[in-house]
Scaffold this motif. Sequence first.
Motif, PDB file in Angstrom:
ATOM      1  N   ALA A  69       1.752   8.323   3.552  1.00 23.32           N
ATOM      2  CA  ALA A  69       2.025   9.488   2.717  1.00 23.32           C
ATOM      3  C   ALA A  69       0.857  10.015   1.712  1.00 23.32           C
ATOM      4  CB  ALA A  69       3.063   8.862   1.890  1.00 23.32           C
ATOM      5  N   PHE A  70      -0.083   9.289   1.521  1.00 21.35           N
ATOM      6  CA  PHE A  70      -1.201   9.614   0.472  1.00 21.35           C
ATOM      7  C   PHE A  70      -1.869  10.762   1.638  1.00 21.35           C
ATOM      8  CE2 PHE A  70      -5.372   9.687  -1.191  1.00 21.35           C
ATOM      9  CZ  PHE A  70      -5.072   9.430  -2.495  1.00 21.35           C
ATOM     10  N   ALA A  71      -2.227  10.421   2.741  1.00 25.37           N
ATOM     11  CA  ALA A  71      -2.706  11.434   3.804  1.00 25.37           C
ATOM     12  C   ALA A  71      -1.899  12.767   3.722  1.00 25.37           C
ATOM     13  CB  ALA A  71      -3.094  10.704   5.022  1.00 25.37           C
ATOM     14  N   SER A  72      -0.470  12.509   4.185  1.00 22.12           N
ATOM     15  CA  SER A  72       0.169  13.639   4.247  1.00 22.12           C
ATOM     16  C   SER A  72       0.478  14.631   2.935  1.00 22.12           C
ATOM     17  CB  SER A  72       1.526  13.106   4.559  1.00 22.12           C
ATOM     18  OG  SER A  72       1.830  12.464   5.930  1.00 22.12           O
ATOM     19  N   LEU A  73       0.328  13.961   1.973  1.00 24.24           N
ATOM     20  CA  LEU A  73       0.400  14.848   0.801  1.00 24.24           C
ATOM     21  C   LEU A  73      -0.685  15.658   0.709  1.00 24.24           C
ATOM     22  CD1 LEU A  73       2.082  12.464  -1.893  1.00 24.24           C
ATOM     23  CD2 LEU A  73       2.758  14.673  -1.464  1.00 24.24           C
ATOM     24  N   PRO A  80      -6.077  15.005  -3.735  1.00 23.62           N
ATOM     25  CA  PRO A  80      -5.915  13.319  -3.923  1.00 23.62           C
ATOM     26  C   PRO A  80      -6.087  12.523  -5.059  1.00 23.62           C
ATOM     27  CG  PRO A  80      -7.913  13.829  -2.381  1.00 23.62           C
ATOM     28  CD  PRO A  80      -7.258  15.021  -2.848  1.00 23.62           C
ATOM     29  N   ALA A  81      -7.067  13.098  -5.936  1.00 25.77           N
ATOM     30  CA  ALA A  81      -7.314  12.416  -7.365  1.00 25.77           C
ATOM     31  C   ALA A  81      -6.031  12.457  -8.211  1.00 25.77           C
ATOM     32  CB  ALA A  81      -8.250  13.260  -8.005  1.00 25.77           C
ATOM     33  N   TYR A  82      -4.985  13.403  -7.801  1.00 24.76           N
ATOM     34  CA  TYR A  82      -3.670  13.330  -8.613  1.00 24.76           C
ATOM     35  C   TYR A  82      -2.733  12.640  -7.982  1.00 24.76           C
ATOM     36  CZ  TYR A  82      -5.721  16.747 -11.815  1.00 24.76           C
ATOM     37  OH  TYR A  82      -6.857  17.255 -12.616  1.00 24.76           O
ATOM     38  N   ILE A  83      -3.019  12.178  -6.881  1.00 22.83           N
ATOM     39  CA  ILE A  83      -1.859  11.503  -6.183  1.00 22.83           C
ATOM     40  C   ILE A  83      -1.853  10.137  -6.678  1.00 22.83           C
ATOM     41  CG2 ILE A  83      -1.007  10.413  -4.119  1.00 22.83           C
ATOM     42  CD1 ILE A  83      -2.075  12.995  -2.693  1.00 22.83           C
ATOM     43  N   SER A  84      -0.659   9.573  -7.467  1.00 25.13           N
ATOM     44  CA  SER A  84      -0.512   8.285  -8.047  1.00 25.13           C
ATOM     45  C   SER A  84      -0.591   7.066  -6.961  1.00 25.13           C
ATOM     46  CB  SER A  84       0.317   8.237  -9.050  1.00 25.13           C
ATOM     47  OG  SER A  84       0.605   6.783  -9.397  1.00 25.13           O
ATOM     48  N   ASP A 105      -0.726  12.951 -14.178  1.00 21.26           N
ATOM     49  CA  ASP A 105      -1.337  13.888 -14.979  1.00 21.26           C
ATOM     50  C   ASP A 105      -2.721  13.804 -15.008  1.00 21.26           C
ATOM     51  OD1 ASP A 105       1.255  15.006 -15.835  1.00 21.26           O
ATOM     52  OD2 ASP A 105       1.414  13.569 -17.481  1.00 21.26           O
ATOM     53  N   SER A 106      -3.181  12.653 -14.816  1.00 21.41           N
ATOM     54  CA  SER A 106      -4.730  12.431 -14.871  1.00 21.41           C
ATOM     55  C   SER A 106      -5.362  12.015 -13.724  1.00 21.41           C
ATOM     56  CB  SER A 106      -5.119  11.521 -16.048  1.00 21.41           C
ATOM     57  OG  SER A 106      -4.400  10.371 -15.768  1.00 21.41           O
ATOM     58  N   PRO A 107      -6.507  12.684 -13.439  1.00 19.31           N
ATOM     59  CA  PRO A 107      -7.122  12.466 -12.173  1.00 19.31           C
ATOM     60  C   PRO A 107      -7.554  10.877 -12.103  1.00 19.31           C
ATOM     61  CG  PRO A 107      -8.382  14.038 -13.129  1.00 19.31           C
ATOM     62  CD  PRO A 107      -7.210  13.726 -14.164  1.00 19.31           C
ATOM     63  N   ASP A 108      -8.005  10.435 -10.713  1.00 22.49           N
ATOM     64  CA  ASP A 108      -8.729   9.286 -10.498  1.00 22.49           C
ATOM     65  C   ASP A 108      -9.434   9.616  -9.455  1.00 22.49           C
ATOM     66  OD1 ASP A 108      -9.345   6.683  -9.839  1.00 22.49           O
ATOM     67  OD2 ASP A 108      -7.724   5.549  -9.942  1.00 22.49           O
ATOM     68  N   SER A 109     -10.514   9.898  -9.618  1.00 26.58           N
ATOM     69  CA  SER A 109     -11.559  10.233  -8.223  1.00 26.58           C
ATOM     70  C   SER A 109     -12.366   8.944  -7.372  1.00 26.58           C
ATOM     71  CB  SER A 109     -12.775  11.117  -8.852  1.00 26.58           C
ATOM     72  OG  SER A 109     -13.363  10.625  -9.928  1.00 26.58           O
ATOM     73  N   ARG A 110     -11.811   7.802  -7.708  1.00 27.42           N
ATOM     74  CA  ARG A 110     -12.391   6.712  -7.166  1.00 27.42           C
ATOM     75  C   ARG A 110     -12.005   6.774  -5.620  1.00 27.42           C
ATOM     76  NH1 ARG A 110      -9.930   1.557  -8.871  1.00 27.42           N
ATOM     77  NH2 ARG A 110      -8.071   3.002  -9.261  1.00 27.42           N
TER      78      ARG A 110
END
Length: 161
Positions: A69-73, A80-84, A105-110
């Motif tokens: 789902a992460f890839a499909s989104l 991807p940084a905004y996908i929880s 709401d907040s990005p995670d760029s890891r």
Amino acid sequence: MPDHMLALWRSGRCPFLVPASFWESPDGLRIRLDAEGLVQVASYAAACPDGLEEGFCLLLTSLASAARAFASLQQWLADPAYISLDPSLLFFDRDKGSSLLMLSDSPDSRPFLARFSDLCRGLGPSGALIAERLEEAGRSVRMEEQGTACFLEKWLLQILA
């Protein structure tokens, strides 16, 4: 989150996002999840005794589906940084056999694997075991979304064999 991603979620058209209702309040945008009939994976993992094969298999299935789902989104132009990948915000639809994600709401760029390992660890001892195995595999092969899903599905098939 970027406006186009919020518009995507609000549209209700994306099959990889948890259905939700949105409204404006004096405090800002409010979101109510329409998660009736969905399994909240973190609650399920907490209620399932460790070592219970059926519970572990559902956990593997939901995590493999979450990686896909992460890839499909991203194909729906979601950054991807905004996908929880917050463990408390992962839902699974048993009828469809697929996980549903949320936007943040907040990005995670890891990198994906670091974020996904944290998701797994947030799902209790069984999730921690899954994270360890993924990280071990990630040392020799680059584990992105599809590779992670394949790894988890292969593990599931080994258990069921």
